[in-house]
Design a protein around this motif. Structure first.
Motif, PDB file in Angstrom:
ATOM      1  N   ALA A  88      31.866  53.560  29.001  1.00 55.19           N
ATOM      2  CA  ALA A  88      33.114  54.137  28.491  1.00 55.19           C
ATOM      3  C   ALA A  88      34.244  54.065  29.517  1.00 55.19           C
ATOM      4  N   GLU A  89      33.902  53.991  30.807  1.00 54.91           N
ATOM      5  CA  GLU A  89      34.924  53.941  31.864  1.00 54.91           C
ATOM      6  C   GLU A  89      35.028  52.562  32.505  1.00 54.91           C
ATOM      7  N   LEU A  90      34.324  51.570  31.951  1.00 49.85           N
ATOM      8  CA  LEU A  90      34.230  50.253  32.599  1.00 49.85           C
ATOM      9  C   LEU A  90      35.262  49.270  32.047  1.00 49.85           C
ATOM     10  N   PRO A  91      36.178  48.765  32.875  1.00 48.44           N
ATOM     11  CA  PRO A  91      37.066  47.669  32.454  1.00 48.44           C
ATOM     12  C   PRO A  91      36.325  46.345  32.640  1.00 48.44           C
ATOM     13  N   VAL A  92      35.683  45.850  31.579  1.00 48.48           N
ATOM     14  CA  VAL A  92      34.777  44.721  31.735  1.00 48.48           C
ATOM     15  C   VAL A  92      35.518  43.434  32.098  1.00 48.48           C
ATOM     16  N   GLY A  93      36.791  43.315  31.695  1.00 48.75           N
ATOM     17  CA  GLY A  93      37.564  42.126  32.075  1.00 48.75           C
ATOM     18  C   GLY A  93      37.709  42.025  33.587  1.00 48.75           C
ATOM     19  N   GLU A  94      38.055  43.155  34.221  1.00 51.10           N
ATOM     20  CA  GLU A  94      38.170  43.175  35.690  1.00 51.10           C
ATOM     21  C   GLU A  94      36.823  42.884  36.340  1.00 51.10           C
ATOM     22  N   LEU A  95      35.770  43.485  35.774  1.00 50.46           N
ATOM     23  CA  LEU A  95      34.441  43.312  36.354  1.00 50.46           C
ATOM     24  C   LEU A  95      33.992  41.855  36.267  1.00 50.46           C
ATOM     25  N   LYS A  96      34.282  41.173  35.147  1.00 49.54           N
ATOM     26  CA  LYS A  96      33.869  39.768  35.000  1.00 49.54           C
ATOM     27  C   LYS A  96      34.502  38.906  36.091  1.00 49.54           C
ATOM     28  N   ALA A  97      35.800  39.104  36.309  1.00 44.86           N
ATOM     29  CA  ALA A  97      36.484  38.333  37.355  1.00 44.86           C
ATOM     30  C   ALA A  97      35.889  38.640  38.725  1.00 44.86           C
ATOM     31  N   PHE A  98      35.595  39.916  38.943  1.00 46.06           N
ATOM     32  CA  PHE A  98      34.993  40.356  40.214  1.00 46.06           C
ATOM     33  C   PHE A  98      33.626  39.689  40.411  1.00 46.06           C
ATOM     34  N   MET A  99      32.792  39.692  39.355  1.00 40.99           N
ATOM     35  CA  MET A  99      31.447  39.108  39.461  1.00 40.99           C
ATOM     36  C   MET A  99      31.525  37.597  39.638  1.00 40.99           C
ATOM     37  N   ASP A 100      32.407  36.929  38.890  1.00 43.18           N
ATOM     38  CA  ASP A 100      32.541  35.473  39.020  1.00 43.18           C
ATOM     39  C   ASP A 100      32.912  35.084  40.442  1.00 43.18           C
ATOM     40  N   ASP A 101      33.861  35.820  41.034  1.00 42.46           N
ATOM     41  CA  ASP A 101      34.289  35.517  42.406  1.00 42.46           C
ATOM     42  C   ASP A 101      33.135  35.663  43.383  1.00 42.46           C
ATOM     43  N   ASN A 102      32.398  36.773  43.281  1.00 41.62           N
ATOM     44  CA  ASN A 102      31.361  37.052  44.270  1.00 41.62           C
ATOM     45  C   ASN A 102      30.111  36.206  44.066  1.00 41.62           C
ATOM     46  N   LEU A 103      29.807  35.843  42.824  1.00 43.01           N
ATOM     47  CA  LEU A 103      28.617  35.022  42.593  1.00 43.01           C
ATOM     48  C   LEU A 103      28.864  33.552  42.910  1.00 43.01           C
ATOM     49  N   SER A 104      30.116  33.122  42.868  1.00 43.24           N
ATOM     50  CA  SER A 104      30.425  31.722  43.196  1.00 43.24           C
ATOM     51  C   SER A 104      30.703  31.530  44.681  1.00 43.24           C
ATOM     52  N   SER A 105      30.941  32.634  45.374  1.00 43.85           N
ATOM     53  CA  SER A 105      31.258  32.547  46.810  1.00 43.85           C
ATOM     54  C   SER A 105      30.015  32.180  47.605  1.00 43.85           C
ATOM     55  N   HIS A 106      30.208  31.385  48.641  1.00 39.54           N
ATOM     56  CA  HIS A 106      29.085  30.993  49.502  1.00 39.54           C
ATOM     57  C   HIS A 106      28.902  31.960  50.664  1.00 39.54           C
ATOM     58  N   ALA A 107      29.834  32.876  50.834  1.00 30.27           N
ATOM     59  CA  ALA A 107      29.742  33.823  51.957  1.00 30.27           C
ATOM     60  C   ALA A 107      30.058  35.224  51.443  1.00 30.27           C
ATOM     61  N   VAL A 108      29.012  35.968  51.106  1.00 33.89           N
ATOM     62  CA  VAL A 108      29.186  37.358  50.678  1.00 33.89           C
ATOM     63  C   VAL A 108      28.841  38.246  51.872  1.00 33.89           C
ATOM     64  N   ASP A 109      29.868  38.930  52.409  1.00 35.18           N
ATOM     65  CA  ASP A 109      29.656  39.725  53.620  1.00 35.18           C
ATOM     66  C   ASP A 109      28.783  40.951  53.359  1.00 35.18           C
ATOM     67  N   LEU A 110      28.980  41.578  52.195  1.00 32.80           N
ATOM     68  CA  LEU A 110      28.216  42.780  51.864  1.00 32.80           C
ATOM     69  C   LEU A 110      27.218  42.474  50.754  1.00 32.80           C
ATOM     70  N   PRO A 111      26.098  43.206  50.682  1.00 27.56           N
ATOM     71  CA  PRO A 111      25.185  43.031  49.556  1.00 27.56           C
ATOM     72  C   PRO A 111      25.898  43.352  48.247  1.00 27.56           C
ATOM     73  N   MET A 112      25.477  42.691  47.148  1.00 28.59           N
ATOM     74  CA  MET A 112      26.121  42.899  45.850  1.00 28.59           C
ATOM     75  C   MET A 112      26.059  44.354  45.412  1.00 28.59           C
ATOM     76  N   ARG A 113      24.971  45.024  45.723  1.00 31.37           N
ATOM     77  CA  ARG A 113      24.858  46.432  45.317  1.00 31.37           C
ATOM     78  C   ARG A 113      25.983  47.259  45.929  1.00 31.37           C
ATOM     79  N   ALA A 114      26.260  47.027  47.206  1.00 30.97           N
ATOM     80  CA  ALA A 114      27.330  47.774  47.878  1.00 30.97           C
ATOM     81  C   ALA A 114      28.700  47.416  47.288  1.00 30.97           C
ATOM     82  N   LEU A 115      28.894  46.139  46.966  1.00 41.37           N
ATOM     83  CA  LEU A 115      30.165  45.715  46.377  1.00 41.37           C
ATOM     84  C   LEU A 115      30.361  46.345  44.995  1.00 41.37           C
TER      85      LEU A 115
END
Length: 757
Positions: free
Chosen positions: A718-745
């Motif tokens: 109910a509080e999730l803006p899924v459009g923002e989240l999709k862009a966020f996930m696409d960026d982090n899953l396509s990146s070759h260098a994730v500084d923080l674990p996905m859970r923390a992000l």
């Protein structure tokens, strides 16, 4: 000792008289140590009792300075007395002061004594104190004298357990060790908090008749019960329903070995000749054996301890005329079951309305009893080593299924804190109930189907209570696992019809029977010992090799779904040929029922579970071959990460929210969208708000979880803006260098937007 045959019997007779007299606890103890010293011709007899702060306090003495009583103290492991308490082993020394552990207590005046015999005061394998005799002359005490002192210590253990000595200590606020609060840290197997009282799944049989009147009669009782016990074990081993190989047979073979062990039987006989009843002899020898085995480092021998405990309990039941079926006869209204391990059916024997939690010494989050516990909605904490031996029936206990902890005999402040937690959870559940009838939509209006997992009739009322959109996974094998024989076709059909009736038109996905591997049916013939059962003969592999089993289940499903939609899902699919063979069986059953004019489903959909990584390289072909797909995230994660999900050493090592696994899941969701094939994810990660959020961000619009998880996940959506989240996930899953674990992000993403996780 004056008379090696009569000494222990004379002493026990005197103890029985003392126990019957109306004496104050301290007077009784003083008389007991005096009589022991007299009977054993010892100049000193002393009793030390273990307090809750791990200190041994002198409670009574004959021969040492009487002013030292309740003042002389030794820490656990300190001195000879502390060494006996820590090791649960007797010490028999001709010259005590030469022993490296000797510690001099000047207030006692014991420096003039040389020979020393000390035995642990044991009850159910727990050390409650130490009983000591001493003499000035240097000598080894005889074996019969050691036996007599150990037998006497057992009687004193019952006094301590009865609470008679608890008010004698002069140290305010300290309790005896038997009532000591203790906490255990293990693993969370199901979330929730339960406050209640201990119900031991295999209750310790309390022996109240300790002293015998006729040793010969007691020996005859023992021999008769041993004979019956051996016959029952032989009978179980010879029955057809016990496979010739497997863990359950090994356990029975261990029982037979113990039941015929001459050393064990000899020790039982000695205890009876020393004046104990047959059942008290079993209790004494069992306690001695358990205390010794607790301190062994060999894991195989420690495992055999539970075999020995069970055998001794069976013998006690034989002697006392008890039925093993009396386990759940009289439960408190807030029962928390404590067990080493349990079968799924055994948990269902307990009245659901009285169950508040489950504690397991063994097990895993995916074991069958845990699946059933989730279905009935109780918290479960597992891997609680030692919980059974430290618990007594009726003890207050708190199960923290959120943190994987239990608090046994908790202090009042801990109890108050958890009571407040329970009230808070109740208020939160009330909020979730208000969401029940509201649509499961994200903040920006994207609909996500929240389905529930089920497998038993007890699950069905929760479909409406949780506000689920349907049943995304009905585990049909649970009906087989909780039965003592194969469920007949009529029973299967009745259950499936009840499920569809309860769904009231909501979609239900039935998974065909998923047995094999760790899901062993004791009555199923032909299962072999496998090195890697999770990778072995199980699920669709087994049912295609035993097509009669699959045919009878498909026929029951088709008949139950007459006039309605039927969705059937195949587990553990590895290659597309398995789907084709299963479809042939289904088509054949449809033709058979049509020939006899049975009412058939209005539509029939066949799906497959993606659990085996091989399907990832044929995912588009798979989507074309089936009507829908379900992702079994538990097994898929296990196989992708090469991580045994039942291995507690690996349980926290790899994260399902890691980039590699999320990429795998996104690959499947994208293929479903590309091929216009519905995809649902069923598994543990669907029921946790943070991982459900991640799944929504990578494209999943249908997830299935335990009923209790639907409220928290719906509140998150109910509080999730899924459009923002999709862009966020696409960026982090396509990146070759994730500084923080996905859970923390993901946690940071939620915190920034006040999304409740």
């Amino acid at each position: 000792m004056r008379d090696t045959a009569g000494g222990p019997r004379v002493l026990l007779k005197r103890l029985r008289e003392l126990m019957a007299e109306a004496l104050e606890p301290q007077d009784r103890l003083d008389r007991i140590v005096r009589d022991i010293a007299s009977n054993m011709v010892a100049e000193v007899c002393s009793l030390y009792v273990l307090r809750a702060d791990s200190v041994l306090e002198l409670y009574a003495t004959e021969g040492l300075n009487p002013n030292a009583v309740h003042l002389a103290q030794l820490r656990l492991g300190q001195g000879l007395v502390g060494t006996i308490a820590a090791s649960a082993r007797a010490l028999n020394l001709p010259n005590a002061q030469e022993h490296p552990a000797f510690a001099y207590l000047p207030e006692t005046g014991e420096e003039i004594y040389n020979s020393f015999l000390g035995v642990p005061v044991l009850r159910a394998g727990r050390t409650l104190g130490v009983l000591v005799v001493q003499n000035r002359t240097k000598r080894h005490y005889r074996e019969d004298e050691v036996e007599a002192l150990e037998t006497t210590a057992m009687v004193i253990a019952e006094m301590i357990a009865a609470g008679d000595l608890s008010r004698l200590t002069r140290h305010d606020g300290l309790e005896l060790d038997l009532r000591r609060p203790v906490s255990f840290k293990g693993l969370s197997f199901n979330e929730g908090i339960g406050l209640g009282h201990v119900v031991l799944h295999e209750p310790r049989i309390v022996v109240t008749n300790l002293f015998n009147e006729d040793s010969d009669q007691e020996m005859r009782r023992l021999e008769a019960s041993l004979g019956s016990l051996r016959l029952s074990i032989d009978d179980m081993l010879s029955r057809r329903d016990v496979a010739f190989e497997g863990e359950h047979r090994e356990v029975l073979e261990a029982y037979r070995m113990f039941a015929n062990d001459r050393g064990w039987v000899r020790r039982l006989g000695e205890a009876i000749r020393n004046g104990l009843t047959a059942e008290a002899a079993v209790e004494k020898v069992q306690s001695d054996m358990r205390a010794r085995m607790l301190h062994m480092t060999d894991p195989y021998l420690r495992e055999r301890m539970s075999d020995f405990d069970d055998l001794a309990n069976r013998l006690l039941r034989q002697l006392m005329g008890r039925s093993p079926d009396d386990v759940a006869a009289s439960l408190p209204k807030d029962a928390i079951v404590v067990a080493r391990s349990m079968g799924a059916a055994e948990l269902l024997d307990y009245p659901r309305e009285k169950l508040r939690g489950l504690v397991l010494e063994d097990g895993a989050a995916t074991s069958h009893v845990v699946i059933v516990a989730r279905a009935v909605g109780i918290p479960v904490a597992g891997q609680m080593k030692g919980a059974v031996s430290m618990s007594e029936n009726g003890d207050a206990i708190i199960v923290d299924g959120d943190e994987g902890m239990i608090h046994l005999r908790p202090q009042s402040d801990i109890e108050a804190a958890y009571a407040e937690k329970v009230r808070f959870r109740a208020r939160r559940q009330e909020l979730y109930r208000e969401l029940r009838k509201k649509p499961s939509k994200t903040k920006d209006g994207v609909h996500v189907d929240l389905l529930m997992n089920a497998g038993l009739a007890v699950d069905l009322p929760q479909l409406a209570e949780a506000g689920a959109a349907g049943i995304g996974l009905f585990r049909t094998e649970l009906q087989f696992m909780v039965a003592s024989t194969f469920p007949r076709a009529e029973a299967q059909e009745r259950l499936y019809r009840d499920v569809l009736d309860a769904a009231e038109g909501k979609p239900v996905t039935f998974r065909t029977i998923d047995i094999g591997g760790d899901k062993v049916l004791p009555y199923f013939k032909g299962s072999l010992h496998e090195e890697n059962p999770a990778l072995g003969w199980r699920a669709i592999r087994l049912t295609l090799d035993r097509p009669g089993l699959l045919r009878s289940q498909i026929r029951a499903l088709l008949k139950a779904a007459g006039g309605r939609e039927l969705k059937v899902m195949l587990p553990m699919v590895t290659e597309l040929g398995e789907i084709a063979r299963a479809r042939e069986i289904m088509d054949r059953e449809v033709r058979h029922l049509s020939r006899f004019a049975h009412h058939l489903p209005t539509s029939l959909k066949l799906g497959a579970m993606i659990e085996v990584p091989s399907l990832l390289w044929q995912v588009d072909e798979l989507m074309q071959a089936v009507d829908f797909v379900s992702v079994g995230s538990n097994d898929l994660f296990q196989f992708v990460m090469a991580t045994d999900r039942g291995n507690t050493q690996l349980s926290d090592r790899f994260d399902p929210l890691s980039v590699p696994f999320l990429r795998v899941l996104k690959h499947i969701a994208d293929a479903g969208k590309r091929n216009h094939t519905p995809v649902t994810l069923c598994g543990e990660m669907a029921g946790r708000p943070i991982s459900a959020m991640a799944l929504t961000g990578i494209g999943y619009r249908s997830i299935s979880m335990s009923p209790a998880s639907i409220g928290p996940v719906k509140a998150m959506l109910a509080e999730l803006p899924v459009g923002e989240l999709k862009a966020f996930m696409d960026d982090n899953l396509s990146s070759h260098a994730v500084d923080l674990p996905m859970r923390a992000l993901l946690q940071a993403f939620a915190d920034d937007r006040s999304i409740p996780l």
